[in-house]
Design a protein around this motif. Structure first.
Motif, PDB file in Angstrom:
ATOM      1  N   PHE A   1      23.417 -13.895 -11.886  1.00 42.87           N
ATOM      2  CA  PHE A   1      22.267 -13.842 -10.986  1.00 42.87           C
ATOM      3  C   PHE A   1      20.976 -13.637 -11.772  1.00 42.87           C
ATOM      4  N   CYS A   2      20.981 -12.702 -12.722  1.00 46.10           N
ATOM      5  CA  CYS A   2      19.777 -12.418 -13.523  1.00 46.10           C
ATOM      6  C   CYS A   2      19.372 -13.614 -14.378  1.00 46.10           C
ATOM      7  N   LEU A   3      20.343 -14.310 -14.940  1.00 50.58           N
ATOM      8  CA  LEU A   3      20.023 -15.477 -15.762  1.00 50.58           C
ATOM      9  C   LEU A   3      19.410 -16.596 -14.921  1.00 50.58           C
ATOM     10  N   LEU A   4      19.947 -16.810 -13.722  1.00 46.67           N
ATOM     11  CA  LEU A   4      19.360 -17.806 -12.818  1.00 46.67           C
ATOM     12  C   LEU A   4      17.950 -17.388 -12.403  1.00 46.67           C
ATOM     13  N   CYS A   5      17.792 -16.124 -12.094  1.00 45.11           N
ATOM     14  CA  CYS A   5      16.458 -15.613 -11.727  1.00 45.11           C
ATOM     15  C   CYS A   5      15.482 -15.721 -12.890  1.00 45.11           C
TER      16      CYS A   5
ATOM     17  N   TYR B   1      14.283 -19.406 -12.956  1.00 46.55           N
ATOM     18  CA  TYR B   1      13.364 -19.721 -11.855  1.00 46.55           C
ATOM     19  C   TYR B   1      12.068 -18.910 -11.941  1.00 46.55           C
ATOM     20  N   SER B   2      12.158 -17.687 -12.417  1.00 45.32           N
ATOM     21  CA  SER B   2      10.929 -16.889 -12.529  1.00 45.32           C
ATOM     22  C   SER B   2      10.032 -17.412 -13.650  1.00 45.32           C
ATOM     23  N   MET B   3      10.625 -18.001 -14.681  1.00 46.29           N
ATOM     24  CA  MET B   3       9.812 -18.635 -15.722  1.00 46.29           C
ATOM     25  C   MET B   3       9.075 -19.848 -15.153  1.00 46.29           C
ATOM     26  N   GLU B   4       9.763 -20.593 -14.311  1.00 44.66           N
ATOM     27  CA  GLU B   4       9.126 -21.733 -13.643  1.00 44.66           C
ATOM     28  C   GLU B   4       7.965 -21.276 -12.770  1.00 44.66           C
ATOM     29  N   ILE B   5       8.200 -20.241 -11.982  1.00 46.88           N
ATOM     30  CA  ILE B   5       7.159 -19.716 -11.088  1.00 46.88           C
ATOM     31  C   ILE B   5       5.969 -19.219 -11.905  1.00 46.88           C
ATOM     32  N   THR B   6       6.248 -18.498 -12.986  1.00 48.07           N
ATOM     33  CA  THR B   6       5.175 -17.970 -13.829  1.00 48.07           C
ATOM     34  C   THR B   6       4.343 -19.106 -14.410  1.00 48.07           C
ATOM     35  N   GLN B   7       5.013 -20.153 -14.888  1.00 45.13           N
ATOM     36  CA  GLN B   7       4.279 -21.300 -15.436  1.00 45.13           C
ATOM     37  C   GLN B   7       3.460 -22.002 -14.357  1.00 45.13           C
TER      38      GLN B   7
ATOM     39  N   LEU C   1       4.331 -12.590 -14.475  1.00 41.04           N
ATOM     40  CA  LEU C   1       5.046 -12.412 -15.741  1.00 41.04           C
ATOM     41  C   LEU C   1       6.101 -11.309 -15.684  1.00 41.04           C
ATOM     42  N   ILE C   2       5.936 -10.372 -14.770  1.00 37.25           N
ATOM     43  CA  ILE C   2       6.903  -9.279 -14.673  1.00 37.25           C
ATOM     44  C   ILE C   2       8.293  -9.770 -14.278  1.00 37.25           C
ATOM     45  N   LEU C   3       8.373 -10.876 -13.551  1.00 37.07           N
ATOM     46  CA  LEU C   3       9.684 -11.370 -13.117  1.00 37.07           C
ATOM     47  C   LEU C   3      10.577 -11.774 -14.292  1.00 37.07           C
ATOM     48  N   PRO C   4      10.132 -12.663 -15.193  1.00 37.35           N
ATOM     49  CA  PRO C   4      11.016 -12.966 -16.324  1.00 37.35           C
ATOM     50  C   PRO C   4      11.263 -11.762 -17.223  1.00 37.35           C
ATOM     51  N   ILE C   5      10.256 -10.905 -17.386  1.00 41.76           N
ATOM     52  CA  ILE C   5      10.443  -9.695 -18.200  1.00 41.76           C
ATOM     53  C   ILE C   5      11.556  -8.838 -17.611  1.00 41.76           C
ATOM     54  N   THR C   6      11.523  -8.635 -16.312  1.00 40.68           N
ATOM     55  CA  THR C   6      12.524  -7.806 -15.637  1.00 40.68           C
ATOM     56  C   THR C   6      13.913  -8.409 -15.773  1.00 40.68           C
TER      57      THR C   6
END
Length: 158
Positions: free
Chosen positions: A97-101, A104-110, A130-135
């Motif tokens: 789940f975290c790897l999928l997130c 997708y969070s990298m996509e959203i951040t970009q 940016l906090i999403l991929p970091i988390t």
């Protein structure tokens, strides 16, 4: 490697605390300015984003401390060996789940990187996202650490 992971946890706790202090301070400023009839529109965006950063940094640390979502109800039904297997299985599911997130969070951040804040146009929305991929990356690191520890316990028969 253990020292690096310990450092990551410590930095997340420190940053989370700083963001929580900023959140409380800005919220206080927001209340005071409203009471005085002054419009400080920037306080809402800053308070929301610092709260999000604080909570997500704390959530990542909770994964390491094993205080995240888990099925503890079933722990008493397993032998010590099977308990380790169950924890590994549970961690693998959360890791997927975290790897999928993370992806997708990298996509959203970009996607939102160059968008600007409404009340503070000099700041990019990308910093807030940016906090999403970091988390999710740090949660993945913590889960891999625990999977390794559980595997060692399983092999040793602890």
């Amino acid at each position: 490697m253990q020292k690096l992971i310990d450092y990551l946890e410590r930095m997340q706790l420190i940053l989370g605390t700083v963001f929580l202090v900023v959140f409380v301070s800005v919220t206080l400023i927001q209340v005071i300015t409203r009471y005085l009839g002054i419009s400080a529109t920037w306080t809402e965006e800053v308070s929301v984003n610092t709260f999000i950063w604080s909570m997500l940094l704390g959530a990542a640390v909770m994964v390491r401390k094993k205080q995240h979502f888990s099925f503890n109800l079933l722990d008493n039904f397993f032998s010590p060996r099977n308990k380790h297997l169950f924890i590994i299985f549970q961690n693998v599911i959360i890791l997927i789940f975290c790897l999928l997130c993370t992806l997708y969070s990298m996509e959203i951040t970009q996607t939102f990187w160059h968008s600007r804040w409404v009340t503070i146009p000099s700041l990019k929305q990308g910093y807030a996202w940016l906090i999403l991929p970091i988390t999710f990356i740090s949660m993945s690191i913590y889960l891999l650490e625990d999977i390794t520890h559980q595997t060692i316990k399983l092999v040793r028969g602890n």
